[in-house]
Motif scaffolding. Structure first.
Motif, PDB file in Angstrom:
ATOM      1  N   GLU A  57      -6.470  -5.021   2.123  1.00  0.00           N
ATOM      2  CA  GLU A  57      -7.704  -5.763   1.854  1.00  0.00           C
ATOM      3  C   GLU A  57      -7.779  -6.187   0.388  1.00  0.00           C
ATOM      4  O   GLU A  57      -8.204  -7.305   0.066  1.00  0.00           O
ATOM      5  CB  GLU A  57      -8.938  -4.914   2.210  1.00  0.00           C
ATOM      6  CG  GLU A  57      -9.092  -4.618   3.689  1.00  0.00           C
ATOM      7  CD  GLU A  57      -8.224  -3.457   4.161  1.00  0.00           C
ATOM      8  OE1 GLU A  57      -7.758  -2.643   3.330  1.00  0.00           O
ATOM      9  OE2 GLU A  57      -7.967  -3.393   5.382  1.00  0.00           O
ATOM     10  N   ASP A  58      -7.353  -5.294  -0.520  1.00  0.00           N
ATOM     11  CA  ASP A  58      -7.349  -5.642  -1.950  1.00  0.00           C
ATOM     12  C   ASP A  58      -6.345  -6.762  -2.227  1.00  0.00           C
ATOM     13  O   ASP A  58      -6.593  -7.647  -3.050  1.00  0.00           O
ATOM     14  CB  ASP A  58      -7.007  -4.417  -2.797  1.00  0.00           C
ATOM     15  CG  ASP A  58      -8.058  -3.325  -2.687  1.00  0.00           C
ATOM     16  OD1 ASP A  58      -9.231  -3.663  -2.413  1.00  0.00           O
ATOM     17  OD2 ASP A  58      -7.708  -2.150  -2.885  1.00  0.00           O
TER      18      ASP A  58
ATOM     19  N   ALA B 143       2.732 -10.485  -3.658  1.00  0.00           N
ATOM     20  CA  ALA B 143       3.559  -9.310  -3.391  1.00  0.00           C
ATOM     21  C   ALA B 143       2.884  -8.091  -4.015  1.00  0.00           C
ATOM     22  O   ALA B 143       2.377  -8.161  -5.136  1.00  0.00           O
ATOM     23  CB  ALA B 143       4.956  -9.496  -3.967  1.00  0.00           C
ATOM     24  N   PHE B 144       2.872  -6.984  -3.277  1.00  0.00           N
ATOM     25  CA  PHE B 144       2.203  -5.775  -3.758  1.00  0.00           C
ATOM     26  C   PHE B 144       2.847  -4.547  -3.125  1.00  0.00           C
ATOM     27  O   PHE B 144       3.617  -4.652  -2.174  1.00  0.00           O
ATOM     28  CB  PHE B 144       0.704  -5.816  -3.419  1.00  0.00           C
ATOM     29  CG  PHE B 144       0.414  -5.799  -1.932  1.00  0.00           C
ATOM     30  CD1 PHE B 144       0.061  -4.614  -1.296  1.00  0.00           C
ATOM     31  CD2 PHE B 144       0.494  -6.946  -1.173  1.00  0.00           C
ATOM     32  CE1 PHE B 144      -0.199  -4.589   0.055  1.00  0.00           C
ATOM     33  CE2 PHE B 144       0.240  -6.940   0.178  1.00  0.00           C
ATOM     34  CZ  PHE B 144      -0.111  -5.755   0.804  1.00  0.00           C
ATOM     35  N   VAL B 145       2.531  -3.363  -3.683  1.00  0.00           N
ATOM     36  CA  VAL B 145       2.984  -2.095  -3.121  1.00  0.00           C
ATOM     37  C   VAL B 145       1.867  -1.578  -2.237  1.00  0.00           C
ATOM     38  O   VAL B 145       0.733  -1.367  -2.699  1.00  0.00           O
ATOM     39  CB  VAL B 145       3.334  -1.077  -4.229  1.00  0.00           C
ATOM     40  CG1 VAL B 145       3.712   0.256  -3.627  1.00  0.00           C
ATOM     41  CG2 VAL B 145       4.460  -1.610  -5.099  1.00  0.00           C
TER      42      VAL B 145
ATOM     43  N   VAL C  86       4.351  -8.376   1.329  1.00  0.00           N
ATOM     44  CA  VAL C  86       3.988  -9.707   0.873  1.00  0.00           C
ATOM     45  C   VAL C  86       2.945 -10.259   1.828  1.00  0.00           C
ATOM     46  O   VAL C  86       3.138 -10.238   3.045  1.00  0.00           O
ATOM     47  CB  VAL C  86       5.211 -10.657   0.844  1.00  0.00           C
ATOM     48  CG1 VAL C  86       4.796 -12.061   0.440  1.00  0.00           C
ATOM     49  CG2 VAL C  86       6.278 -10.121  -0.089  1.00  0.00           C
ATOM     50  N   ILE C  87       1.845 -10.726   1.274  1.00  0.00           N
ATOM     51  CA  ILE C  87       0.823 -11.379   2.080  1.00  0.00           C
ATOM     52  C   ILE C  87       0.821 -12.850   1.679  1.00  0.00           C
ATOM     53  O   ILE C  87       0.963 -13.171   0.504  1.00  0.00           O
ATOM     54  CB  ILE C  87      -0.554 -10.706   1.909  1.00  0.00           C
ATOM     55  CG1 ILE C  87      -1.513 -11.196   2.970  1.00  0.00           C
ATOM     56  CG2 ILE C  87      -1.105 -10.897   0.528  1.00  0.00           C
ATOM     57  CD1 ILE C  87      -2.677 -10.269   3.221  1.00  0.00           C
TER      58      ILE C  87
ATOM     59  N   GLY D  76      -0.613 -14.132   6.689  1.00  0.00           N
ATOM     60  CA  GLY D  76       0.516 -13.421   7.245  1.00  0.00           C
ATOM     61  C   GLY D  76       0.897 -12.265   6.352  1.00  0.00           C
ATOM     62  O   GLY D  76       0.666 -12.302   5.138  1.00  0.00           O
ATOM     63  N   LEU D  77       1.479 -11.215   6.929  1.00  0.00           N
ATOM     64  CA  LEU D  77       1.897 -10.053   6.168  1.00  0.00           C
ATOM     65  C   LEU D  77       3.357  -9.769   6.475  1.00  0.00           C
ATOM     66  O   LEU D  77       3.760  -9.661   7.626  1.00  0.00           O
ATOM     67  CB  LEU D  77       1.060  -8.820   6.533  1.00  0.00           C
ATOM     68  CG  LEU D  77       1.444  -7.514   5.839  1.00  0.00           C
ATOM     69  CD1 LEU D  77       1.088  -7.578   4.350  1.00  0.00           C
ATOM     70  CD2 LEU D  77       0.739  -6.340   6.487  1.00  0.00           C
TER      71      LEU D  77
END
Length: 178
Positions: A136-137, A151-153, A162-163, A172-173
């Motif tokens: 969500e963040d 891109a995030f952990v 990656v969203i 998309g995720l």
């Protein structure tokens, strides 16, 4: 080199056959292995057309040239094929040389500038924020920025995700399996 000559809408002449054979026999020195060339000579209205399909191992070249005379069409076709063969050989030569810098080297040193002498100076290396966050963040970060992906952990899996935005407006995720 095995050269096959086909005449379309033109009378077969020994002078054209010998000219084509003479011009394409030079490629035996340039090409690494055995080669086959299929040359088609044709006339459409006032256009003299020379066309070739050349195969030698992994190299496949198809070229076509038009000119005012058949000899001029053959000459420009030979020049075009020679350029393609040398381009292919240079590409293989660059690929086989083992002393070129890679993108992994740039990431290892932590620089965001392209490597000197690298082939693509248009690559910008951006560091990935390693602070874990929820999906969500990440959606909030994606929608607040101007980028089409983020891109995030992932906080739950501790893996890089990656969203991204689809063309239809949905999100998309991309997440590793396993």
């Amino acid at each position: 080199m095995q050269v096959t000559i086909t005449f379309k809408k033109i009378d077969a002449s020994d002078s054209l056959k010998s000219y084509v054979n003479k011009k394409f026999k030079r490629f035996d020195k340039i090409l690494d292995g055995p080669a086959e060339a299929s040359v088609v000579l044709s006339i459409e209205k006032i256009r003299h057309i020379a066309e070739i399909t050349l195969t030698s191992g992994a190299l496949n070249i198809h070229a076509k040239e038009e000119a005012e005379s058949m000899y001029a069409a053959i000459d420009t076709l030979v020049d075009k094929v020679k350029g393609q063969v040398t381009k292919h050989k240079e590409k293989i030569k660059k690929h086989m040389s083992g002393n070129k810098p890679s993108l992994a080297d740039a990431l290892e040193f932590g620089t965001d500038e392209p490597l000197p002498g690298s082939m693509d100076d248009n690559i910008i290396v951006e560091p990935l924020e390693t602070k874990p966050m929820d999906i969500e963040d990440a959606v909030i970060e994606l929608e607040s920025g101007k980028k089409s992906f983020y891109a995030f952990v992932n906080a739950r899996t501790q893996q890089v995700n990656v969203i991204y935005k689809h063309n239809n407006g949905k999100l998309g995720l991309i997440a590793p399996q396993g």
